[in-house]
Motif scaffolding. Structure first.
Motif, short mmCIF file in Angstrom:
data_model
loop_
_atom_site.label_atom_id
_atom_site.label_comp_id
_atom_site.label_asym_id
_atom_site.label_seq_id
_atom_site.Cartn_x
_atom_site.Cartn_y
_atom_site.Cartn_z
N ARG A 129 30.04 15.79 -0.16
CA ARG A 129 31.20 15.07 0.29
C ARG A 129 31.68 15.34 1.64
O ARG A 129 32.17 14.29 2.24
N GLY A 130 31.67 16.36 2.05
CA GLY A 130 32.08 16.83 3.42
C GLY A 130 31.24 16.15 4.59
O GLY A 130 31.64 15.60 5.48
N TYR A 131 29.81 15.94 4.13
CA TYR A 131 28.84 15.21 5.05
C TYR A 131 29.31 13.74 5.24
O TYR A 131 29.39 13.39 6.19
N LEU A 132 29.55 13.20 3.91
CA LEU A 132 29.74 11.76 3.77
C LEU A 132 31.03 11.39 4.67
O LEU A 132 31.05 10.38 5.29
N THR A 133 32.08 12.19 4.38
CA THR A 133 33.30 11.87 4.98
C THR A 133 33.23 12.21 6.49
O THR A 133 33.65 11.26 7.07
N GLN A 154 15.20 11.89 -8.74
CA GLN A 154 14.22 12.37 -7.78
C GLN A 154 13.84 14.00 -8.11
O GLN A 154 14.61 14.63 -9.10
N ARG A 155 12.57 14.25 -7.39
CA ARG A 155 12.14 15.83 -7.66
C ARG A 155 11.83 16.41 -6.43
O ARG A 155 11.24 15.83 -5.48
N LEU A 156 12.66 17.36 -5.99
CA LEU A 156 12.67 17.89 -4.64
C LEU A 156 12.22 19.65 -4.98
O LEU A 156 13.01 20.05 -5.68
N LEU A 161 21.16 6.27 0.87
CA LEU A 161 20.01 6.95 1.53
C LEU A 161 20.42 8.00 2.40
O LEU A 161 19.59 9.22 2.29
N SER A 162 21.23 7.95 3.07
CA SER A 162 21.74 9.22 4.02
C SER A 162 22.24 10.46 3.05
O SER A 162 21.74 11.51 3.24
N ALA A 163 22.78 9.97 1.95
CA ALA A 163 23.03 11.15 1.29
C ALA A 163 21.80 11.70 0.40
O ALA A 163 21.81 13.00 0.14
N ALA A 164 20.93 10.97 0.08
CA ALA A 164 19.68 11.32 -0.56
C ALA A 164 18.84 12.31 0.56
O ALA A 164 18.32 13.15 0.30
N ASP A 165 18.94 11.96 1.80
CA ASP A 165 18.29 12.56 2.84
C ASP A 165 19.11 14.03 3.37
O ASP A 165 18.27 14.90 3.35
N TRP A 166 20.15 13.91 3.12
CA TRP A 166 20.85 15.23 3.05
C TRP A 166 20.64 16.31 1.97
O TRP A 166 20.29 17.29 2.26
N LEU A 167 20.49 15.72 0.69
CA LEU A 167 20.07 16.41 -0.32
C LEU A 167 18.66 17.07 -0.12
O LEU A 167 18.53 18.32 -0.27
N ARG A 168 17.80 16.35 0.53
CA ARG A 168 16.25 16.73 0.83
C ARG A 168 16.57 18.04 1.87
O ARG A 168 15.57 18.71 1.65
N ASP A 169 17.42 17.87 2.71
CA ASP A 169 17.14 18.74 3.70
C ASP A 169 18.33 20.05 3.36
O ASP A 169 17.73 21.18 3.84
N THR A 182 28.87 23.36 -7.56
CA THR A 182 30.13 22.78 -7.14
C THR A 182 30.09 22.72 -5.56
O THR A 182 30.49 22.08 -4.83
N ARG A 183 29.33 23.96 -5.04
CA ARG A 183 29.28 23.89 -3.58
C ARG A 183 28.39 22.78 -3.06
O ARG A 183 28.62 22.32 -1.70
N LEU A 184 27.32 22.54 -3.48
CA LEU A 184 26.47 21.46 -3.18
C LEU A 184 27.35 20.08 -3.08
O LEU A 184 27.23 19.49 -2.15
N GLN A 185 28.02 19.75 -4.20
CA GLN A 185 28.98 18.71 -4.12
C GLN A 185 29.74 18.62 -3.23
O GLN A 185 30.09 17.58 -2.55
N ALA A 186 30.52 19.96 -2.90
CA ALA A 186 31.44 19.73 -1.76
C ALA A 186 30.81 19.83 -0.46
O ALA A 186 31.52 19.08 0.36
N GLY A 187 29.67 20.22 -0.26
CA GLY A 187 28.95 19.90 1.16
C GLY A 187 28.61 18.44 1.45
O GLY A 187 28.67 17.93 2.44
#
Length: 288
Positions: free
Chosen positions: A103-107, A59-61, A117-125, A96-101
């Motif tokens: 993963r924390g959200y998904l957990t 995607q492109r954001l 799709l929730s992960a994609a929405d979290w990235l968008r936000d 690294t911080r984005l990845q950790a954030g």
């Protein structure tokens, strides 16, 4: 849920993703055989899949391209998916911080539900916040909570591990990063690393970009070391280790190339270290 119910949920999500990202530039399934096996298993016409669904969403954001590489563990959605986000617009520390954030959200939010799709929405936000970070560290905040520490144990599966350079890299990187565990060469290849979560993620980021026929994290164990909400002593990384040091382990190699290990000896090795539960996750049968 049963394995077949998990598989049905995975297939339904993949079909939904295919309708939302219709072009290969947006969604690319990396292993068509895995998808076919998953579909046949859900239909009841074949045994459980021998490999796992892997795909990339592009995607492109905010004028920045990013790739979301996803792998479904067999028990997904009862465990979170393996999602790695890469983007040329992010520096190593930001990524690294984005990845950790993520993963924390998904957990916290998505365990038990399909969540790509929730992960994609979290990235968008949240992507803009990470893109806005400067390379210079922010001044320390005396009132800020210290960063959470965590322990991880990764169980990695490869179609095979033969190459001497790869075997040397695995040994050297594990020791460099202070990880313990073992590597079993041959077919299949198995690697277990345990230690600080950041070190395990660093190890995985190095290993997965090597040339493999197939490699994935088959199972992972994560333990927070923050002590929040618990009683008694807070565990440390060293207190949670099941292995001392890191070694390449061979179990009575057999076959014309000496590349098939005695899985009974592997099971015994795992049992002695309190890890025999992963045997079934690797091979689909109970060990003995």
């Amino acid at each position: 849920m049963s394995f077949q119910e998990w598989a049905a949920a995975q297939l339904a999500e993949l079909e939904l993703l295919g309708s939302m990202f219709p072009t290969r530039d947006e969604l690319e399934v990396l292993d068509q055989l895995a998808l076919a096996e998953l579909r046949d298993y859900v239909d009841g016409s074949s045994p459980p899949p021998s490999c796992r669904a892997q795909f990339v969403i592009r995607q492109r954001l905010q004028d920045v391209d990013f790739h979301m590489s996803c792998t479904f563990p067999p028990q997904y959605p009862c465990v979170i998916p393996e999602i790695t986000v890469t983007s040329p617009g992010l520096g190593r520390a930001q990524q690294t911080r984005l990845q950790a954030g993520l993963r924390g959200y998904l957990t916290e939010v998505c365990l038990g539900e399909v969540c790509v799709l929730s992960a994609a929405d979290w990235l968008r936000d949240n992507l803009q916040a990470f893109l806005s970070e400067t390379a210079s560290p922010a001044p320390p905040d005396s009132h800020a909570s210290p960063p959470r520490e965590a322990f991880s144990r990764l169980w990695i599966y490869s179609h095979h591990i033969y190459n001497s350079t790869k075997r040397k890299n695995i040994l050297e990187w594990a020791k460099e990063l202070g990880l313990t565990g073992f590597s079993m060469p041959g077919k299949p290849g198995i690697v277990c690393v345990e230690g600080a979560q950041s070190a395990c993620e660093d190890f995985w980021s190095r290993v997965k970009v090597l040339t493999w026929k197939r490699i994935a994290i088959r199972h992972r164990e994560d333990v927070s070391l923050s002590g929040e909400g618990g009683e008694g002593a807070v565990p440390s990384v060293d207190s949670l280790r099941k292995f001392s040091g890191f070694q390449e382990a061979a179990f009575d190699p057999r076959g014309p190339r000496g590349n098939h290990m005695d899985l009974g000896l592997l099971y015994q090795f795992l049992q002695e270290r309190g890890c025999c539960h992963v045997f079934q996750m690797y091979f689909g049968v109970e060990g003995r």
